[in-house]
Scaffold this motif. Structure first.
Motif, PDB file in Angstrom:
ATOM      1  N   SER A 180      13.490   7.062  -3.767  1.00 50.41           N
ATOM      2  CA  SER A 180      12.246   7.117  -4.523  1.00 50.41           C
ATOM      3  C   SER A 180      12.259   8.391  -5.362  1.00 50.41           C
ATOM      4  CB  SER A 180      11.048   7.137  -3.579  1.00 50.41           C
ATOM      5  OG  SER A 180      10.957   8.389  -2.909  1.00 50.41           O
TER       6      SER A 180
ATOM      7  N   SER B   3       5.759  -4.476   3.409  1.00 52.67           N
ATOM      8  CA  SER B   3       6.913  -4.592   4.308  1.00 52.67           C
ATOM      9  C   SER B   3       7.356  -3.244   4.844  1.00 52.67           C
ATOM     10  CB  SER B   3       8.074  -5.273   3.578  1.00 52.67           C
ATOM     11  OG  SER B   3       8.428  -4.545   2.411  1.00 52.67           O
ATOM     12  N   TRP B   4       6.946  -2.122   4.180  1.00 52.47           N
ATOM     13  CA  TRP B   4       7.401  -0.823   4.659  1.00 52.47           C
ATOM     14  C   TRP B   4       6.808  -0.445   6.018  1.00 52.47           C
ATOM     15  CZ3 TRP B   4       2.965   1.871   5.032  1.00 52.47           C
ATOM     16  CH2 TRP B   4       2.015   1.827   4.007  1.00 52.47           C
TER      17      TRP B   4
ATOM     18  N   PRO C 274       5.134  -0.766  -4.170  1.00 53.00           N
ATOM     19  CA  PRO C 274       4.578   0.591  -4.003  1.00 53.00           C
ATOM     20  C   PRO C 274       3.355   0.836  -4.869  1.00 53.00           C
ATOM     21  CG  PRO C 274       6.963   0.691  -4.060  1.00 53.00           C
ATOM     22  CD  PRO C 274       6.598  -0.731  -4.367  1.00 53.00           C
TER      23      PRO C 274
ATOM     24  N   THR D 133       3.991   6.208  -0.298  1.00 52.77           N
ATOM     25  CA  THR D 133       4.399   4.829  -0.015  1.00 52.77           C
ATOM     26  C   THR D 133       5.784   4.529  -0.581  1.00 52.77           C
ATOM     27  OG1 THR D 133       3.176   4.096  -1.984  1.00 52.77           O
ATOM     28  CG2 THR D 133       2.051   3.968   0.128  1.00 52.77           C
ATOM     29  N   GLU D 134       6.102   5.117  -1.746  1.00 59.61           N
ATOM     30  CA  GLU D 134       7.445   4.910  -2.287  1.00 59.61           C
ATOM     31  C   GLU D 134       8.503   5.438  -1.333  1.00 59.61           C
ATOM     32  OE1 GLU D 134       7.212   6.904  -6.031  1.00 59.61           O
ATOM     33  OE2 GLU D 134       6.935   5.050  -7.158  1.00 59.61           O
TER      34      GLU D 134
ATOM     35  N   THR E 228       8.365   2.723  13.829  1.00 57.25           N
ATOM     36  CA  THR E 228       7.965   2.149  12.551  1.00 57.25           C
ATOM     37  C   THR E 228       6.541   2.585  12.236  1.00 57.25           C
ATOM     38  OG1 THR E 228       7.029   0.138  13.511  1.00 57.25           O
ATOM     39  CG2 THR E 228       9.404   0.128  13.007  1.00 57.25           C
TER      40      THR E 228
ATOM     41  N   LEU F 108       8.231   5.666   1.875  1.00 58.59           N
ATOM     42  CA  LEU F 108       8.249   4.927   3.133  1.00 58.59           C
ATOM     43  C   LEU F 108       9.138   3.685   3.088  1.00 58.59           C
ATOM     44  CD1 LEU F 108       4.492   5.155   4.187  1.00 58.59           C
ATOM     45  CD2 LEU F 108       6.439   6.184   5.355  1.00 58.59           C
ATOM     46  N   ARG F 109       9.622   3.326   1.908  1.00 60.30           N
ATOM     47  CA  ARG F 109      10.519   2.164   1.877  1.00 60.30           C
ATOM     48  C   ARG F 109      11.909   2.522   2.395  1.00 60.30           C
ATOM     49  NH1 ARG F 109      10.756   3.077  -4.050  1.00 60.30           N
ATOM     50  NH2 ARG F 109      12.944   3.442  -4.643  1.00 60.30           N
ATOM     51  N   HIS F 110      12.200   3.824   2.544  1.00 57.91           N
ATOM     52  CA  HIS F 110      13.486   4.282   3.067  1.00 57.91           C
ATOM     53  C   HIS F 110      13.351   4.646   4.541  1.00 57.91           C
ATOM     54  CE1 HIS F 110      14.850   4.463  -1.048  1.00 57.91           C
ATOM     55  NE2 HIS F 110      13.921   5.345  -1.363  1.00 57.91           N
ATOM     56  N   GLU F 111      14.368   4.322   5.324  1.00 61.88           N
ATOM     57  CA  GLU F 111      14.406   4.763   6.713  1.00 61.88           C
ATOM     58  C   GLU F 111      14.730   6.254   6.736  1.00 61.88           C
ATOM     59  OE1 GLU F 111      17.585   3.924  10.042  1.00 61.88           O
ATOM     60  OE2 GLU F 111      16.092   2.303  10.009  1.00 61.88           O
TER      61      GLU F 111
ATOM     62  N   THR G 234       9.568  -0.038   8.445  1.00 64.14           N
ATOM     63  CA  THR G 234      10.574   1.003   8.240  1.00 64.14           C
ATOM     64  C   THR G 234      10.530   2.035   9.361  1.00 64.14           C
ATOM     65  OG1 THR G 234      10.334   0.746   5.852  1.00 64.14           O
ATOM     66  CG2 THR G 234      11.406   2.751   6.630  1.00 64.14           C
TER      67      THR G 234
END
Length: 509
Positions: free
Chosen positions: A131, A184-185, A252, A274-275, A225, A277-280, A188
């Motif tokens: 992100s 969906s995040w 996002p 939020t952007e 998560t 949070l899409r990454h682990e 994560t």
């Protein structure tokens, strides 16, 4: 001089002292016996902090080399705790240039170490695919590590503490939505960390004498998560189990709009959160323990961090909040004292009213305005204005107050910011809602020539373009209800509280 004796000469510089982490680190450094200098673009925001008389405060900007030289002179360790926020590439350019300028000026001043708090990044994702905000944090850390000044870069994911943006987002989503259709995040995996542990790790590098130059992943003992985090919050807060239904369609951008409507965190801050949070984001090492031993019960577990944060909020002991820092797009201009300020228009709404109470009683009502106490006029109108502000990405009314009774310069107050306080006399607020111009609200507790108490109120608006003028005249018909009602109700409340105290004193005698 402080009450505890002479103030040590500053050898540590803290940037971002008006922000969430910086405002908490300063008293920790002072408690450890360090001399501290704070760099701030608006030093007046630090004036009312309880530790302000124990530090040296200098005006400056990390993007301005001329202001950094004096700020870094005589400094051994410099804490870099600031980030740009925004969208597009501009904020990344700002972050990059600021980090380069800071490292160059630190080298020239003979600083021994830079300590930077950045973001935890996934090990298996190329930096180009991160992100924008995680990518920028990673780049800033690399700039410091590649500089000629030994640097320590701490990388954290979600910070849990009373008043942090991540905690406020988690808290309000969970409390307000017993059934959630979520992005969906929420699946994560994240490794959150308590703010107490972040401060402990930062403090560990205040007096090391070596030339350590490396980064560290920092996190708590739990990997979970975001859905796990919401359910854990519900358990700790005594709420019923939340039903969480992840869907893949919330981008996002849509997520940030949704969070902006449900929580006090505005879209401008929710989007980078939020952007990311899409990454682990899970720690790949825990080498920090070699330099800051954890000890029994440390780092804190997630539920323990939640319990501490909730207890602080319930006890009204939130030291700093995410909203202490200036928000993207918020006006930072000072109050226009000249009616012909900048050669433009300045619209004014003035009210004053006699008060059957002492100036002190009136001031208590003025200083207690906002938050749970409301704005003393037409609650529906204020609520609608707050909702409209949130719909266009503003802060709305949900930021509330840091303290239920006391205000200080720089505090956020719903969709206002405290710009000036003269205790017992003046409260000046600057608007941070989305407006086609700049706005302020002043409230005064005064005495007239005959010793009678008077409440005086002034709303000011400096329009920006034709839209600004149209805005003022479109809302002007409602001023008698909103601002007039506010003045009358503040006066009545002060008189009622004063009468209640007089009656209680009479009964006790």
């Amino acid at each position: 001089m402080s009450q505890d004796g002479p103030v040590p000469a500053p050898r540590i510089l803290v940037t971002g002292a008006t922000g969430y982490i910086g405002g908490r680190l300063v008293p920790e450094l002072l408690a450890a016996g360090h001399g501290v200098r704070c760099l701030a673009r608006s030093p007046e925001k630090l004036r009312d902090h309880p530790w302000a008389d124990r530090v040296e405060i200098v005006r400056g900007d990390v993007t301005a080399p001329d202001s950094l030289g004096p700020a870094l002179r005589g400094i051994d360790v410099a804490y870099y705790l600031i980030h740009a926020l925004g969208s597009g590439s501009r904020f990344e350019d700002t972050d990059r240039q600021a980090a380069r300028t800071f490292s160059e000026q630190a080298r020239a001043a003979g600083v021994r170490r830079i300590v930077y708090l950045g973001g935890l990044t996934p090990a298996d994702v190329p930096e180009s695919e991160l992100s924008p905000h995680l990518r920028s944090r990673a780049e800033v850390g690399r700039i410091f590590l590649d500089s000629e000044v030994p640097s320590v870069v701490l990388r954290a994911a979600v910070v849990i503490g009373s008043g942090s943006a991540s905690f406020e987002m988690l808290r309000h989503l969970t409390e307000r939505l017993p059934v959630m259709v979520t992005p969906s995040w929420v699946r994560t995996r994240i490794q959150p960390i308590a703010v107490r542990d972040v401060l402990r790790y930062l403090l560990a590098f205040a007096d090391r004498a070596d030339d350590l130059n490396r980064g560290f992943d920092i996190g708590g003992p739990d990997v979970m998560t975001y859905r796990d985090m919401m359910r854990a919050y519900a358990d700790v807060a005594g709420l019923k189990r939340r039903l969480i239904l992840p869907v893949p369609v919330l981008t996002p951008g849509l997520s940030s709009h949704w969070i902006g409507l449900v929580t006090p965190v505005p879209r401008s801050i929710a989007r980078p959160l939020t952007e990311s949070l899409r990454h682990e984001v899970v720690c790949q090492e825990h080498d920090i323990a070699r330099y800051a031993p954890d000890g029994p019960g440390r780092p804190l577990r997630f539920t323990e961090a939640l319990e501490l944060a909730l207890r602080r909020i319930q006890e009204a002991q939130v030291a700093t909040r995410w909203s202490s820092a200036a928000l993207p797009g918020a006006p930072s201009d000072p109050l226009p004292t000249d009616p012909d300020w900048a050669g433009g228009s300045l619209y004014t709404d003035r009210r004053q009213i006699a008060v059957d109470a002492s100036p002190q009683a009136l001031w208590r009502v003025i200083e207690g305005i906002g938050g749970d106490n409301g704005w003393y006029s037409f609650p529906l109108a204020w609520a609608v204005r707050g909702w409209l502000d949130r719909l266009v990405g503003g802060v709305g009314l949900r930021r509330g107050r840091r303290d239920a009774q006391r205000l200080r310069v720089g505090d956020s107050l719903d969709f206002w910011r405290v710009e000036e306080i003269e205790p017992g006399q003046l409260l000046r607020l600057r608007a941070e809602m989305r407006l086609p111009g700049l706005a302020w609200l002043e409230m005064y507790a005064e005495q007239d020539g005959k010793g009678r108490t008077r409440y005086r109120q002034r709303a000011l608006f400096h329009p920006r373009g034709l839209l600004g003028h149209l805005y003022w005249w479109s809302v002007a018909p409602f001023h008698a209800v909103v601002f007039g009602g506010m003045a009358r109700n503040i006066a009545r409340t002060a008189g009622r509280e004063s009468n209640r105290k007089r009656l209680k004193a009479t009964e006790s005698n």
